[in-house]
Design an enzyme around this catalytic site. Sequence first.
Site, PDB file in Angstrom:
ATOM      1  N   ASN A 102     -12.832  -2.969   2.279  1.00  0.00           N
ATOM      2  CA  ASN A 102     -13.768  -1.843   2.334  1.00  0.00           C
ATOM      3  C   ASN A 102     -14.720  -1.966   1.146  1.00  0.00           C
ATOM      4  OD1 ASN A 102     -12.557  -0.623   4.606  1.00  0.00           O
ATOM      5  ND2 ASN A 102     -10.978   0.274   3.312  1.00  0.00           N
TER       6      ASN A 102
ATOM      7  N   HIS B  53     -10.223  -5.179  -3.615  1.00  0.00           N
ATOM      8  CA  HIS B  53      -8.908  -5.553  -3.104  1.00  0.00           C
ATOM      9  C   HIS B  53      -9.041  -5.921  -1.635  1.00  0.00           C
ATOM     10  CE1 HIS B  53      -9.515  -1.205  -2.793  1.00  0.00           C
ATOM     11  NE2 HIS B  53      -8.876  -1.263  -1.637  1.00  0.00           N
TER      12      HIS B  53
ATOM     13  N   ASP C   2       0.849  -1.191   0.000  1.00  0.00           N
ATOM     14  CA  ASP C   2       0.000   0.000   0.000  1.00  0.00           C
ATOM     15  C   ASP C   2       0.887   1.244   0.000  1.00  0.00           C
ATOM     16  OD1 ASP C   2      -3.227   0.526   0.938  1.00  0.00           O
ATOM     17  OD2 ASP C   2      -1.813   2.204   1.066  1.00  0.00           O
ATOM     18  N   ILE C   3       0.514   2.207  -0.837  1.00  0.00           N
ATOM     19  CA  ILE C   3       1.306   3.423  -0.987  1.00  0.00           C
ATOM     20  C   ILE C   3       1.274   4.276   0.290  1.00  0.00           C
ATOM     21  CG2 ILE C   3      -0.492   4.955  -1.923  1.00  0.00           C
ATOM     22  CD1 ILE C   3       1.491   5.694  -4.155  1.00  0.00           C
TER      23      ILE C   3
HETATM   24  P1  AMP Z   1      -9.726   1.424  -0.063  1.00  0.00           P
HETATM   25  O1  AMP Z   1     -10.072   2.585   0.815  1.00  0.00           O
HETATM   26  O2  AMP Z   1     -10.037   0.105   0.577  1.00  0.00           O
HETATM   27  O3  AMP Z   1     -10.316   1.570  -1.440  1.00  0.00           O
HETATM   28  O4  AMP Z   1      -8.149   1.435  -0.160  1.00  0.00           O
HETATM   29  C1  AMP Z   1      -7.445   1.894  -1.255  1.00  0.00           C
HETATM   30  C2  AMP Z   1      -6.005   1.779  -0.862  1.00  0.00           C
HETATM   31  O5  AMP Z   1      -5.231   1.855  -2.034  1.00  0.00           O
HETATM   32  C3  AMP Z   1      -5.521   2.864   0.086  1.00  0.00           C
HETATM   33  O6  AMP Z   1      -5.008   2.255   1.278  1.00  0.00           O
HETATM   34  C4  AMP Z   1      -4.431   3.561  -0.714  1.00  0.00           C
HETATM   35  O7  AMP Z   1      -3.346   3.965   0.098  1.00  0.00           O
HETATM   36  C5  AMP Z   1      -4.032   2.506  -1.713  1.00  0.00           C
HETATM   37  N1  AMP Z   1      -3.464   2.994  -2.951  1.00  0.00           N
HETATM   38  C6  AMP Z   1      -3.957   3.969  -3.757  1.00  0.00           C
HETATM   39  N2  AMP Z   1      -3.175   4.126  -4.843  1.00  0.00           N
HETATM   40  C7  AMP Z   1      -2.169   3.227  -4.724  1.00  0.00           C
HETATM   41  C8  AMP Z   1      -1.040   2.894  -5.512  1.00  0.00           C
HETATM   42  N3  AMP Z   1      -0.761   3.547  -6.662  1.00  0.00           N
HETATM   43  N4  AMP Z   1      -0.212   1.915  -5.079  1.00  0.00           N
HETATM   44  C9  AMP Z   1      -0.459   1.276  -3.918  1.00  0.00           C
HETATM   45  N5  AMP Z   1      -1.508   1.539  -3.136  1.00  0.00           N
HETATM   46  C10 AMP Z   1      -2.352   2.502  -3.523  1.00  0.00           C
END
Ligand code: AMP
Length: 112
Positions: free
Chosen positions: A86, A99, A31-32
């Site tokens: 989520n 995811h 996760d970023i």
């Molecule tokens: P959600 O709120 O469950 O949709 O989580 C989306 C997740 O994706 C968040 O924890 C973000 O930090 C993560 N995220 C968004 N863009 C990226 C990316 N380019 N690479 C890795 N993680 C990401």
Amino acid sequence: MSEDCIFCKIICGAIPSKKIYEDDEVIALNDINPSASVHFLIVPKLHIASLASCKTQHQALLGHMLLLAPKLAKEHGLAGFKTLINTGAAGGQEVFHIHIHVLGGGEKSPKA
Ligand code: AMP
Ligand code: ZN
């Protein structure tokens, strides 16, 4: 493939990423913006908007994603971990490509 979807762009290589796992059906990536020392995402290559969009035909894929969680967690040295999916904006979902979050190794402050 959904053209506006950041995870689809990562999967097709349009956005560079460091994958920690890949097979024919899924990728996993860190996760970023991690919320724990270890925080990665298990993402299917198939674009499915959310858990609420899943149908019976996705059952095997969902099972595959879930079974990867302990395997990858172990590879990252986690004795235990949390999983999170989520679902929907009201459920905290920000990226509308399903995811599984896998978190472990202690919570981090948001800026750590
Ligand atoms: P959600 O709120 O469950 O949709 O989580 C989306 C997740 O994706 C968040 O924890 C973000 O930090 C993560 N995220 C968004 N863009 C990226 C990316 N380019 N690479 C890795 N993680 C990401
Ligand atoms: Zn997508």
